[in-house]
Design a protein around this motif. Structure first.
Motif, PDB file in Angstrom:
ATOM      1  N   ASN A 169      16.431  39.247  25.305  1.00 57.07           N
ATOM      2  CA  ASN A 169      16.830  40.624  25.597  1.00 57.07           C
ATOM      3  C   ASN A 169      15.671  41.613  25.573  1.00 57.07           C
ATOM      4  OD1 ASN A 169      19.524  40.039  25.989  1.00 57.07           O
ATOM      5  ND2 ASN A 169      20.076  40.358  23.841  1.00 57.07           N
ATOM      6  N   ILE A 170      14.465  41.140  25.300  1.00 51.02           N
ATOM      7  CA  ILE A 170      13.311  42.040  25.226  1.00 51.02           C
ATOM      8  C   ILE A 170      12.727  42.212  26.620  1.00 51.02           C
ATOM      9  CG2 ILE A 170      11.109  42.512  24.103  1.00 51.02           C
ATOM     10  CD1 ILE A 170      11.906  40.496  21.943  1.00 51.02           C
ATOM     11  N   GLU A 171      12.648  43.434  27.077  1.00 49.80           N
ATOM     12  CA  GLU A 171      12.162  43.717  28.430  1.00 49.80           C
ATOM     13  C   GLU A 171      10.699  43.289  28.592  1.00 49.80           C
ATOM     14  OE1 GLU A 171      11.898  47.483  31.580  1.00 49.80           O
ATOM     15  OE2 GLU A 171      12.572  47.798  29.524  1.00 49.80           O
ATOM     16  N   GLY A 172      10.430  42.576  29.673  1.00 47.97           N
ATOM     17  CA  GLY A 172       9.056  42.175  29.976  1.00 47.97           C
ATOM     18  C   GLY A 172       8.594  40.914  29.277  1.00 47.97           C
ATOM     19  N   VAL A 173       9.468  40.312  28.451  1.00 49.04           N
ATOM     20  CA  VAL A 173       9.081  39.108  27.700  1.00 49.04           C
ATOM     21  C   VAL A 173       9.753  37.882  28.307  1.00 49.04           C
ATOM     22  CG1 VAL A 173       9.179  37.940  25.466  1.00 49.04           C
ATOM     23  CG2 VAL A 173       8.714  40.384  25.570  1.00 49.04           C
ATOM     24  N   LYS A 174       8.971  36.829  28.509  1.00 49.99           N
ATOM     25  CA  LYS A 174       9.500  35.570  29.046  1.00 49.99           C
ATOM     26  C   LYS A 174       9.028  34.426  28.159  1.00 49.99           C
ATOM     27  CE  LYS A 174       9.769  32.744  33.235  1.00 49.99           C
ATOM     28  NZ  LYS A 174       9.441  32.645  34.666  1.00 49.99           N
ATOM     29  N   THR A 175       9.924  33.475  27.893  1.00 52.92           N
ATOM     30  CA  THR A 175       9.546  32.305  27.101  1.00 52.92           C
ATOM     31  C   THR A 175       9.590  31.061  27.977  1.00 52.92           C
ATOM     32  OG1 THR A 175      11.849  32.052  26.374  1.00 52.92           O
ATOM     33  CG2 THR A 175      10.352  33.233  24.898  1.00 52.92           C
ATOM     34  N   THR A 176       8.685  30.141  27.704  1.00 61.31           N
ATOM     35  CA  THR A 176       8.645  28.879  28.451  1.00 61.31           C
ATOM     36  C   THR A 176       8.033  27.817  27.550  1.00 61.31           C
ATOM     37  OG1 THR A 176       7.950  27.851  30.530  1.00 61.31           O
ATOM     38  CG2 THR A 176       6.374  29.333  29.468  1.00 61.31           C
ATOM     39  N   GLN A 177       8.009  26.575  28.036  1.00 61.30           N
ATOM     40  CA  GLN A 177       7.386  25.482  27.290  1.00 61.30           C
ATOM     41  C   GLN A 177       6.119  25.042  28.023  1.00 61.30           C
ATOM     42  OE1 GLN A 177      11.016  25.139  28.003  1.00 61.30           O
ATOM     43  NE2 GLN A 177      11.014  26.445  26.195  1.00 61.30           N
ATOM     44  N   PHE A 178       5.253  24.343  27.306  1.00 59.91           N
ATOM     45  CA  PHE A 178       3.961  23.951  27.891  1.00 59.91           C
ATOM     46  C   PHE A 178       4.134  23.083  29.134  1.00 59.91           C
ATOM     47  CE2 PHE A 178       4.999  20.117  25.626  1.00 59.91           C
ATOM     48  CZ  PHE A 178       4.323  19.100  26.291  1.00 59.91           C
ATOM     49  N   ASN A 179       5.244  22.311  29.202  1.00 61.08           N
ATOM     50  CA  ASN A 179       5.433  21.399  30.336  1.00 61.08           C
ATOM     51  C   ASN A 179       6.130  22.048  31.525  1.00 61.08           C
ATOM     52  OD1 ASN A 179       7.782  21.621  28.868  1.00 61.08           O
ATOM     53  ND2 ASN A 179       8.399  19.499  29.110  1.00 61.08           N
ATOM     54  N   THR A 180       6.550  23.309  31.390  1.00 59.05           N
ATOM     55  CA  THR A 180       7.154  24.026  32.526  1.00 59.05           C
ATOM     56  C   THR A 180       6.327  25.261  32.889  1.00 59.05           C
ATOM     57  OG1 THR A 180       8.607  25.269  31.029  1.00 59.05           O
ATOM     58  CG2 THR A 180       9.493  23.246  31.984  1.00 59.05           C
ATOM     59  N   LEU A 181       5.107  25.294  32.400  1.00 57.82           N
ATOM     60  CA  LEU A 181       4.216  26.433  32.635  1.00 57.82           C
ATOM     61  C   LEU A 181       3.777  26.467  34.095  1.00 57.82           C
ATOM     62  CD1 LEU A 181       2.931  28.630  30.838  1.00 57.82           C
ATOM     63  CD2 LEU A 181       0.988  27.110  30.502  1.00 57.82           C
ATOM     64  N   ASN A 182       3.671  27.658  34.670  1.00 57.70           N
ATOM     65  CA  ASN A 182       3.174  27.768  36.036  1.00 57.70           C
ATOM     66  C   ASN A 182       2.155  28.904  36.144  1.00 57.70           C
ATOM     67  OD1 ASN A 182       4.556  30.331  37.213  1.00 57.70           O
ATOM     68  ND2 ASN A 182       6.256  29.209  36.278  1.00 57.70           N
ATOM     69  N   VAL A 183       1.335  28.828  37.171  1.00 52.14           N
ATOM     70  CA  VAL A 183       0.216  29.762  37.358  1.00 52.14           C
ATOM     71  C   VAL A 183       0.715  31.196  37.531  1.00 52.14           C
ATOM     72  CG1 VAL A 183      -1.723  30.379  38.865  1.00 52.14           C
ATOM     73  CG2 VAL A 183      -1.268  27.982  38.329  1.00 52.14           C
ATOM     74  N   TYR A 184       1.811  31.374  38.273  1.00 51.53           N
ATOM     75  CA  TYR A 184       2.329  32.721  38.534  1.00 51.53           C
ATOM     76  C   TYR A 184       2.672  33.437  37.225  1.00 51.53           C
ATOM     77  CZ  TYR A 184       5.438  36.470  40.065  1.00 51.53           C
ATOM     78  OH  TYR A 184       6.021  37.702  40.251  1.00 51.53           O
ATOM     79  N   ASP A 185       3.392  32.758  36.328  1.00 52.52           N
ATOM     80  CA  ASP A 185       3.782  33.382  35.056  1.00 52.52           C
ATOM     81  C   ASP A 185       2.569  33.717  34.192  1.00 52.52           C
ATOM     82  OD1 ASP A 185       6.479  33.408  35.579  1.00 52.52           O
ATOM     83  OD2 ASP A 185       6.886  31.489  34.603  1.00 52.52           O
ATOM     84  N   ILE A 186       1.559  32.846  34.218  1.00 52.22           N
ATOM     85  CA  ILE A 186       0.351  33.092  33.418  1.00 52.22           C
ATOM     86  C   ILE A 186      -0.361  34.357  33.904  1.00 52.22           C
ATOM     87  CG2 ILE A 186      -1.924  32.204  32.761  1.00 52.22           C
ATOM     88  CD1 ILE A 186      -0.771  29.377  33.036  1.00 52.22           C
ATOM     89  N   LEU A 187      -0.533  34.468  35.213  1.00 51.81           N
ATOM     90  CA  LEU A 187      -1.267  35.604  35.778  1.00 51.81           C
ATOM     91  C   LEU A 187      -0.443  36.888  35.770  1.00 51.81           C
ATOM     92  CD1 LEU A 187      -2.940  33.872  38.864  1.00 51.81           C
ATOM     93  CD2 LEU A 187      -3.961  34.356  36.637  1.00 51.81           C
TER      94      LEU A 187
END
Length: 207
Positions: A169-187
């Motif tokens: 519910n926190i605006e602007g915050v996204k959670t993921t796992q190391f094995n579903t990580l993608n370049v778009y989310d990192i940048l």
């Protein structure tokens, strides 16, 4: 080899971590990262847009007026593209926008994205992120202590439903796992918060 401080959920330094130079210390390749972002966004497109052609619009079966002698331009149907309520010429139809990237380019893009976060001091390594109950307040307090209150990506080493739902519910915050990580989310994030265990697993995969 690049080094980075490891902090706890309160923001206090607890140790120092030596990062693998082949994963977190390369020269970022902008071309590879751009290709990976374009690929990710293209693969997210549903491609369900559709327009009706002149053969699919109802009506227009009768010739509106005779071919010659009226002074009008000849017309065969009131559903031609130039008519109001007519079909659409060369409009979009359902299609897939998916395409695949070369495996080496995908790997280079990921390493470049991770290295860019380290060089920009936007990567925060936390020893562990845990909460005993589903509570947004706990995650808000952690992000405030880490000075990561804007767009933040939290990377876990395993699925933790309590952490994921507490941050949902926190605006602007996204959670993921190391094995579903993608370049778009990192940048796309201002702060890259990652668990120490996830750092080691990323090094195992990409080193």
């Amino acid at each position: 080899m690049p080094k980075i401080n490891v902090v706890d959920m309160a923001g206090k330094v607890v140790s120092e971590l030596e990062l693998n130079e082949n994963v977190f210390g390369i020269e970022p390749n902008k071309t590879a990262m751009h290709s990976a972002v374009v690929n990710y966004l293209a693969n997210q497109r549903q491609g369900t847009q559709s327009t009706l052609t002149r053969t699919e619009v109802s009506g227009g079966g009768r010739k509106p007026w005779r071919q010659k002698g009226t002074g009008h331009a000849r017309q065969g149907s009131t559903r031609s593209p130039q008519w109001r309520h007519g079909g659409v010429a060369l409009g979009p139809k359902p299609r897939s926008y998916r395409f695949t990237l070369n495996k080496k380019v995908r790997k280079l893009a990921m390493l470049s994205a991770l290295s860019s976060k380290v060089s920009a001091n936007e990567m925060i390594v936390v020893d562990a992120i845990k909460t005993d109950e589903f509570k947004t307040k706990t995650m808000v307090a952690m992000l405030k202590a880490l000075e990561a209150e804007k767009k933040t990506l939290i990377v876990l080493d395993a699925v933790d439903a309590k952490v994921i739902k507490s941050a949902a519910n926190i605006e602007g915050v996204k959670t993921t796992q190391f094995n579903t990580l993608n370049v778009y989310d990192i940048l796309n994030c201002d702060k890259f918060v990652i668990v120490e265990g996830a750092v080691k697993k990323l090094e195992e995969v990409y080193a």
